[in-house]
Design an enzyme around this catalytic site. Structure first.
Site, PDB file in Angstrom:
ATOM      1  N   GLU A 121       0.830  -1.212   0.000  1.00 49.49           N
ATOM      2  CA  GLU A 121       0.000   0.000   0.000  1.00 49.49           C
ATOM      3  C   GLU A 121       0.864   1.262   0.000  1.00 49.49           C
ATOM      4  O   GLU A 121       0.430   2.312  -0.490  1.00 49.49           O
ATOM      5  CB  GLU A 121      -0.969   0.013   1.191  1.00 49.49           C
ATOM      6  CG  GLU A 121      -0.368   0.211   2.557  1.00 49.49           C
ATOM      7  CD  GLU A 121       0.094  -1.066   3.216  1.00 49.49           C
ATOM      8  OE1 GLU A 121       0.364  -1.051   4.431  1.00 49.49           O
ATOM      9  OE2 GLU A 121       0.202  -2.104   2.510  1.00 49.49           O
ATOM     10  N   HIS A 142      -0.517 -11.561   6.027  1.00 49.07           N
ATOM     11  CA  HIS A 142      -1.734 -11.442   6.830  1.00 49.07           C
ATOM     12  C   HIS A 142      -2.441 -12.782   7.013  1.00 49.07           C
ATOM     13  O   HIS A 142      -2.541 -13.305   8.132  1.00 49.07           O
ATOM     14  CB  HIS A 142      -2.696 -10.428   6.203  1.00 49.07           C
ATOM     15  CG  HIS A 142      -2.286  -9.008   6.395  1.00 49.07           C
ATOM     16  ND1 HIS A 142      -1.813  -8.229   5.361  1.00 49.07           N
ATOM     17  CD2 HIS A 142      -2.262  -8.222   7.497  1.00 49.07           C
ATOM     18  CE1 HIS A 142      -1.527  -7.016   5.813  1.00 49.07           C
ATOM     19  NE2 HIS A 142      -1.779  -6.989   7.112  1.00 49.07           N
ATOM     20  N   ASP A 151      -4.719  -3.248   6.985  1.00 48.59           N
ATOM     21  CA  ASP A 151      -3.839  -2.112   7.294  1.00 48.59           C
ATOM     22  C   ASP A 151      -3.739  -1.079   6.178  1.00 48.59           C
ATOM     23  O   ASP A 151      -2.888  -0.203   6.211  1.00 48.59           O
ATOM     24  CB  ASP A 151      -2.442  -2.610   7.664  1.00 48.59           C
ATOM     25  CG  ASP A 151      -1.806  -3.470   6.574  1.00 48.59           C
ATOM     26  OD1 ASP A 151      -2.424  -3.620   5.497  1.00 48.59           O
ATOM     27  OD2 ASP A 151      -0.712  -3.999   6.812  1.00 48.59           O
ATOM     28  N   GLU A 241      -7.899  -6.271  12.259  1.00 53.18           N
ATOM     29  CA  GLU A 241      -6.636  -6.996  12.380  1.00 53.18           C
ATOM     30  C   GLU A 241      -6.348  -7.325  13.838  1.00 53.18           C
ATOM     31  O   GLU A 241      -5.903  -8.427  14.170  1.00 53.18           O
ATOM     32  CB  GLU A 241      -5.477  -6.172  11.812  1.00 53.18           C
ATOM     33  CG  GLU A 241      -5.295  -6.272  10.328  1.00 53.18           C
ATOM     34  CD  GLU A 241      -3.900  -5.861   9.880  1.00 53.18           C
ATOM     35  OE1 GLU A 241      -2.986  -5.829  10.739  1.00 53.18           O
ATOM     36  OE2 GLU A 241      -3.737  -5.583   8.688  1.00 53.18           O
TER      37      GLU A 241
END
Length: 257
Positions: A121, A142, A151, A241
């Site tokens: 990202e 993840h 995230d 998360e």
């Protein structure tokens, strides 16, 4: 206001060099080699991107990696996913890193020198993305760790390549090669490894010649939608998360069992 000499050598995992024209090159690394991302770099990058964005003498930013990968290796050192206070630190830092990248109000070029299997990202917040034929994008850690992908990678890939493709990319841990990423709109140019930085510097040199306010305000205008997406969604995603990280911790065997 921060000045380059005050922060140039302040970050163990970022090598900084600035040209006379104000082009700042940021090379992410671990001891001179490819970056190993851990809790210490996570904390460090909050301040790194803040001071870069706060220095008005920076005219263009080139963000790249060291060695044969941009960001591929993860270590849990320095992270505390499994206590409320520990995860609160991750939560606050995760939001600040993305907003601090967006607060860099000059053109940002990502020169992706190899695989990016975590925190891709960051790259999608750049204005120009260059990649090499060895570049591969993936959201690997993840789901591999049993933690929800929230995230920011979940938000930005769906925005850039489309909702259906983005969800598939996350859920299947798809390996997206550089040419496909270019075809889907996540990469602007694919160039050989030896031409990557020269091409980034060529583009940066042209951007550095623009009137400062025009370059700055164009970056602001182009990223306004991304700012809204990150601001609205990343806190919620990081909370999810945290819930899944707590679930992972709950399922781990206790000592002596």
């Amino acid at each position: 206001m921060n000045r380059f000499t005050n922060y140039r050598d302040a970050f163990p995992n970022a090598r900084l060099n600035r040209s006379e024209s104000g082009v700042l090159e940021v090379v992410l690394h671990t001891e001179g080699g490819p970056l190993i991302f851990n809790g210490h770099t996570h904390e460090q990058f909050v301040d790194l991107f803040h001071v870069i964005g706060d220095d008005r003498d920076n005219r263009v930013i080139i963000l790249t990696g060291s060695g044969n990968s941009f960001m591929e290796s993860l270590a849990i050192e320095g992270f505390d996913f499994f206590t409320p206070r520990g995860y609160d630190k991750i939560y606050r830092e995760g939001k600040k890193i993305l907003m601090n990248i967006l607060d860099i109000q000059v053109p940002l070029i990502a020169a992706v020198n190899g695989p990016v299997r975590l925190h891709s990202e960051y790259i999608l917040l750049a204005d120009i993305v260059l990649a090499t034929p060895t570049t591969v994008f993936q959201d690997k850690p993840h789901l591999e760790l049993g933690v929800a992908s929230g995230d920011g990678v979940n938000l930005l890939w769906s925005e850039v390549i489309g909702s259906v493709r983005g969800r598939y990319f996350i859920l299947t841990r798809q390996e997206l090669d550089a040419n496909t990423a270019k075809e889907w709109g996540a990469v602007n140019e694919v160039v050989s490894s030896e031409k990557l930085l020269p091409r980034a510097r060529e583009l940066a040199g042209g951007l550095a010649k623009l009137p400062p306010l025009a370059a700055s305000y164009t970056r602001i205008a182009l990223t306004q939608k991304l700012r809204r997406i990150v601001d609205e969604g990343v806190g919620y995603g990081l909370a999810l998360e945290g819930i899944t990280a707590a679930d992972v911790a709950r399922s781990m065997p206790t000592s002596g069992s």
